[in-house]
Structure formats: C-alpha cells, structure tokens
Design a protein around this motif. Structure first.
Motif, mmCIF file in Angstrom:
data_model
loop_
_atom_site.group_PDB
_atom_site.id
_atom_site.type_symbol
_atom_site.label_atom_id
_atom_site.label_comp_id
_atom_site.label_asym_id
_atom_site.label_seq_id
_atom_site.Cartn_x
_atom_site.Cartn_y
_atom_site.Cartn_z
ATOM 1 N N UNK A 154 0.846 -1.189 0.000
ATOM 2 C CA UNK A 154 0.000 0.000 0.000
ATOM 3 C C UNK A 154 0.882 1.239 0.000
ATOM 4 N N UNK A 155 0.341 2.328 -0.503
ATOM 5 C CA UNK A 155 1.094 3.570 -0.540
ATOM 6 C C UNK A 155 0.804 4.349 -1.811
ATOM 7 N N UNK A 156 1.350 5.550 -1.887
ATOM 8 C CA UNK A 156 1.074 6.419 -3.028
ATOM 9 C C UNK A 156 1.507 5.818 -4.362
ATOM 10 N N UNK A 157 2.670 5.129 -4.444
ATOM 11 C CA UNK A 157 3.036 4.522 -5.740
ATOM 12 C C UNK A 157 2.011 3.501 -6.227
ATOM 13 N N UNK A 158 1.360 2.809 -5.300
ATOM 14 C CA UNK A 158 0.322 1.853 -5.682
ATOM 15 C C UNK A 158 -0.866 2.589 -6.295
#
Length: 203
Positions: A154-158
């Motif tokens: 999970x995270x912004x790149x995802x």
C-alpha cells in the motif's frame, strides 16, 4: 514436494511461500517500508464482454489474459500479488525497472498474437489491455484481520500505478508510467505524452 504443496503455492504470494520454507511464520512478520516498482494491468472492455458473452467464453478470455500476463511478469523476475476481477497488481524490485517494462512489451506482443490468431468476429480478436507503472516507497506486509489476511503493498506509488493504468484507456499507448520510472529508462525509447494529473491525485 507433495501435490498439496504445489496446489497451495498457486494461491499464495511468493514471499509467504519463501517465509514458510525458511521455517518462519508469515503472520508474525511486521509491515515494512520497501522501494518497489508497481504494475497495474487491466483488460479493456471487460464489462461489455461480461454482459455480451456467454460465461464460459468470458472465463476463457480472462484466463487467456491472465495466463499471458502472469507468465511474462514472472519470467521477467516480477511477482503478481493479486488478481482483481479483470485486472492485477504486480511488483518488481526497485532495480528491475527495465525488466518490468520488458514484461509489458512481451505481454503486449503475445496479446497481439492472440488477437491475430482469431477471426475478426471473435471476441478474442478484441483483447486489449492497459498498464500503469510507478516506482517508490510502499508498505509491504500483512493486511486484514484474524479471519482473513492479504499479503500486499500500500502507498502512493500503488495508487499512482492504478490511476496511470486508467490513463492508458484514454490515449493510444499500452503502458503509462511516472517520472520515477522514466528517469531510469533510455530517453530515446520514451514518448512524452504531456503532463497529466490522474483522477484523485493532487496537482
């Protein structure tokens, strides 16, 4: 390896399998921050296919798409973490930008060969897909409850990869990636498509 173990491996993420082989308990692993290349892939027009085609035909169409995608991503050193309806999320290590891009090229080539192997009236002649790719730091690990857990990232790149995939639907290009990916690729192989803020991203 027993048949049961082989079947088990088909459903479980590679990291979990490796952890079990080392004698560790994957459920006890803590979430950690890592840098990854994230890939989202999605089959175009799947809603229309689902509405118009017989269930068995639609199933075979999805199976063909997933078989090609999963095989080529794994051959390039990546891992498909999860299938999601008519799409998937895959990860590569941070130093695998070029292999990640190459896997999408190979998928696109095989999808083209699949389309050309069928008559124009066949739904398989209309199998197109789009891909979004980003690179950055994500949280990787178990997510869920005591009843059900998912090993994921999970995270912004995802989120970015998922939204860039949606951009591929609007332009005539199979793969769209962010600046973090672009800066690690030969400039003469890139095509600048302009500045675009995917839906949900702040400017």
């Amino acid at each position: 390896i027993t048949q049961g173990a082989i079947i088990f491996e088909k459903y479980i993420p590679e990291h979990v399998i490796k952890s079990l082989r080392l004698g560790n308990n994957p459920l006890e692993e803590t979430v950690k921050q890592v840098e990854k290349v994230i890939v989202f892939g999605d089959l175009f027009c799947s809603s229309t296919f689902g509405e118009k085609l017989k269930e068995e035909t639609f199933y075979n169409l999805l199976e063909s798409f997933f078989t090609i995608s999963i095989d080529k991503i794994h051959e390039s050193g990546g891992e498909v973490l999860r299938l999601m309806g008519d799409g998937f999320i895959a990860i590569f290590d941070s130093n695998q930008v070029s292999p990640a891009v190459e896997s999408i090229r190979n998928i696109s080539t095989q999808l083209k060969e699949l389309r050309e192997s069928y008559e124009s009236k066949s739904p398989f002649s209309l199998v197109f897909a789009g891909f979004g790719m980003s690179k950055g730091k994500v949280l990787q690990g178990n997510l869920g409850s005591k009843y059900k857990k998912d090993y994921t990232v999970i995270g912004d790149p995802v989120n970015t990869a998922a939204r860039l995939q949606s951009v591929s639907r609007k332009i005539q290009h199979t793969l769209v990636f962010d600046e973090n990916v672009a800066k690690e690729l030969p400039k003469n192989n890139l095509k600048y498509i302009g500045r675009y803020t995917p839906k949900g991203k702040l400017t």
